[in-house]
Design a protein around this motif. Structure first.
Motif, PDB file in Angstrom:
ATOM      1  N   ARG A 108       0.832  -1.213   0.000  1.00 13.35           N
ATOM      2  CA  ARG A 108       0.000   0.000   0.000  1.00 13.35           C
ATOM      3  C   ARG A 108       0.859   1.253   0.000  1.00 13.35           C
ATOM      4  O   ARG A 108       0.538   2.241  -0.658  1.00 13.35           O
ATOM      5  CB  ARG A 108      -0.912  -0.010   1.226  1.00 13.35           C
ATOM      6  CG  ARG A 108      -2.066  -0.996   1.140  1.00 13.35           C
ATOM      7  CD  ARG A 108      -2.958  -0.890   2.372  1.00 13.35           C
ATOM      8  NE  ARG A 108      -4.112  -1.768   2.277  1.00 13.35           N
ATOM      9  CZ  ARG A 108      -5.042  -1.866   3.222  1.00 13.35           C
ATOM     10  NH1 ARG A 108      -4.927  -1.135   4.340  1.00 13.35           N
ATOM     11  NH2 ARG A 108      -6.068  -2.689   3.072  1.00 13.35           N
ATOM     12  N   SER A 109       1.955   1.219   0.747  1.00 15.15           N
ATOM     13  CA  SER A 109       2.837   2.380   0.787  1.00 15.15           C
ATOM     14  C   SER A 109       3.463   2.639  -0.579  1.00 15.15           C
ATOM     15  O   SER A 109       3.536   3.783  -1.033  1.00 15.15           O
ATOM     16  CB  SER A 109       3.920   2.167   1.843  1.00 15.15           C
ATOM     17  OG  SER A 109       4.806   3.258   1.872  1.00 15.15           O
TER      18      SER A 109
ATOM     19  N   TRP B 156       0.810   4.087  -2.860  1.00 14.04           N
ATOM     20  CA  TRP B 156       0.522   5.504  -2.569  1.00 14.04           C
ATOM     21  C   TRP B 156       1.618   6.402  -3.129  1.00 14.04           C
ATOM     22  O   TRP B 156       1.342   7.445  -3.699  1.00 14.04           O
ATOM     23  CB  TRP B 156       0.400   5.680  -1.054  1.00 14.04           C
ATOM     24  CG  TRP B 156       0.096   7.098  -0.668  1.00 14.04           C
ATOM     25  CD1 TRP B 156      -1.124   7.686  -0.603  1.00 14.04           C
ATOM     26  CD2 TRP B 156       1.044   8.111  -0.318  1.00 14.04           C
ATOM     27  NE1 TRP B 156      -1.020   9.003  -0.222  1.00 14.04           N
ATOM     28  CE2 TRP B 156       0.316   9.291  -0.050  1.00 14.04           C
ATOM     29  CE3 TRP B 156       2.424   8.131  -0.205  1.00 14.04           C
ATOM     30  CZ2 TRP B 156       0.933  10.473   0.329  1.00 14.04           C
ATOM     31  CZ3 TRP B 156       3.044   9.313   0.160  1.00 14.04           C
ATOM     32  CH2 TRP B 156       2.298  10.464   0.427  1.00 14.04           C
TER      33      TRP B 156
ATOM     34  N   ASP C  48       1.218   6.602  -6.882  1.00 14.34           N
ATOM     35  CA  ASP C  48       0.092   7.475  -7.248  1.00 14.34           C
ATOM     36  C   ASP C  48       0.453   8.934  -7.049  1.00 14.34           C
ATOM     37  O   ASP C  48       0.087   9.790  -7.863  1.00 14.34           O
ATOM     38  CB  ASP C  48      -1.127   7.105  -6.406  1.00 14.34           C
ATOM     39  CG  ASP C  48      -2.311   8.002  -6.716  1.00 14.34           C
ATOM     40  OD1 ASP C  48      -2.874   7.890  -7.824  1.00 14.34           O
ATOM     41  OD2 ASP C  48      -2.653   8.831  -5.850  1.00 14.34           O
ATOM     42  N   ASP C  49       1.184   9.244  -5.989  1.00 14.74           N
ATOM     43  CA  ASP C  49       1.562  10.626  -5.704  1.00 14.74           C
ATOM     44  C   ASP C  49       2.506  11.174  -6.774  1.00 14.74           C
ATOM     45  O   ASP C  49       2.439  12.358  -7.125  1.00 14.74           O
ATOM     46  CB  ASP C  49       2.212  10.703  -4.325  1.00 14.74           C
ATOM     47  CG  ASP C  49       2.560  12.130  -3.938  1.00 14.74           C
ATOM     48  OD1 ASP C  49       1.630  12.968  -3.876  1.00 14.74           O
ATOM     49  OD2 ASP C  49       3.753  12.416  -3.717  1.00 14.74           O
TER      50      ASP C  49
END
Length: 332
Positions: free
Chosen positions: A31-32, A35, A38-39
């Motif tokens: 998940r990290s 993220w 995506d950022d």
């Protein structure tokens, strides 16, 4: 027999909630990473459509035109290309008609840009004050810009007609005689410049008006307290604040003057319009390119003309940038 309702003790324990399941370290790490991806990737995804469209319809045609400029290729044989190197560029640079087109483009550009921007600046200054029905006047000023090039050029072609034209009728009425606007070297340039001025003045007026409304009112109040008149406020407050906008409109108008095509093409129409007049008196670079590419069918020299126009635009943009930089240093 009375029954008593059981009451929960005030200190009784609440029903226990289920504790969340612990997230595994591998899932948390995934998940990290998602993220962080995506950022970092989202901004590029948002701007990707622009670059895809620009690459397909802007960059690729530009590079392909440069490739054609280095070959000999005709309209009737697009699949037969012969490498000639810089021969097409040498051909147009040695052509006197090319330099006539450059001179005509430059003169028409100056004759249309300078009065156009001055009139637009004055109209924007008038509209910046409180007027009745200001929205109506702004719409009226922008109406010529919404008119198509073909419609405007055809209407003005009737105005500038040598036989029965409205302008010649007015000149003859006041005793100044007739003028053959399309066949004169200077009168044809004046006629085309008037069409350009009529069509683009309102567009530049609204740009100047938007820039004027962004000028802080404190500057005008301070100038008014110092005893400055409206003309002095316009010269010493408005003009310095509008320098970046004025430079922008100069660049945009210069680019537009380099691409003049519909106005000279439809001034006379037919064969003479496509040649820029009987003596090429109002032939612009776009008309010159059109003759090579469509009338003669030689795509190599036409592509070379297109790249020559790009080089001239970059040169003019560099000159405008240097002038703007010098003006900023002088103001500082």
């Amino acid at each position: 027999m009375a029954t008593s309702t059981p009451v929960r003790d005030a200190h009784g324990s609440r029903p226990s909630r289920r504790a969340p399941k612990p997230v595994s370290s591998s899932r948390q790490a995934w998940r990290s990473r998602l993220w962080r991806f995506d950022d970092k990737a989202s901004p590029y995804a948002y701007i990707a459509p622009f670059f895809l469209v620009f690459g397909a319809f802007g960059l690729y045609p530009l590079l392909y035109t440069g490739w054609i400029a280095l070959h000999r290729v005709d309209m009737t044989g697009l699949d037969q290309m012969e490498w000639v190197g810089w021969e097409n560029f040498s051909r147009i640079l040695q052509d006197a008609e090319f330099w006539t087109a450059v001179s005509n483009t430059f003169l028409i550009g100056v004759m249309s840009t300078v009065p156009q921007l001055m009139v637009a600046l004055g109209l924007a200054h008038l509209l910046n004050y409180r007027l009745r029905a200001s929205t109506f006047w702004r719409t009226v000023i922008l109406t010529p810009y919404a008119t198509s090039v073909a419609s405007a050029a055809l209407v003005f072609a009737l105005v500038f007609r040598a036989d029965g034209g409205l302008l010649n009728w007015a000149l003859d009425f006041i005793g100044l005689g007739d003028t053959n606007w399309a066949n004169g070297h200077w009168s044809s340039k004046i006629a085309i410049s008037i069409i350009v001025i009529w069509r683009w003045t309102g567009y530049n007026t609204l740009i100047y008006l938007a820039a004027m409304q962004a000028v802080p009112s404190d500057l005008y109040e301070a100038a008014s307290l110092d005893g400055a008149s409206r003309w002095q406020q316009f010269r010493n407050v408005t003009i310095p604040a509008l320098r970046p906008t004025i430079l922008f409109t100069i660049v945009i108008s210069t680019i537009g003057s380099m691409q003049l095509f519909g106005e000279p093409l439809l001034l006379e129409g037919g064969t003479l319009g496509a040649q820029g007049g009987s003596e090429n008196q109002y032939e612009t670079l776009s008309i010159y390119l059109y003759n090579y590419g469509w009338n003669l069918g030689h795509l190599g020299p036409a592509a070379a003309v297109a790249w020559a126009m790009l080089a001239l635009l970059l040169l003019i943009a560099a000159i405008n940038w240097l002038i703007g930089r010098f003006m900023r240093k002088t103001a500082a």
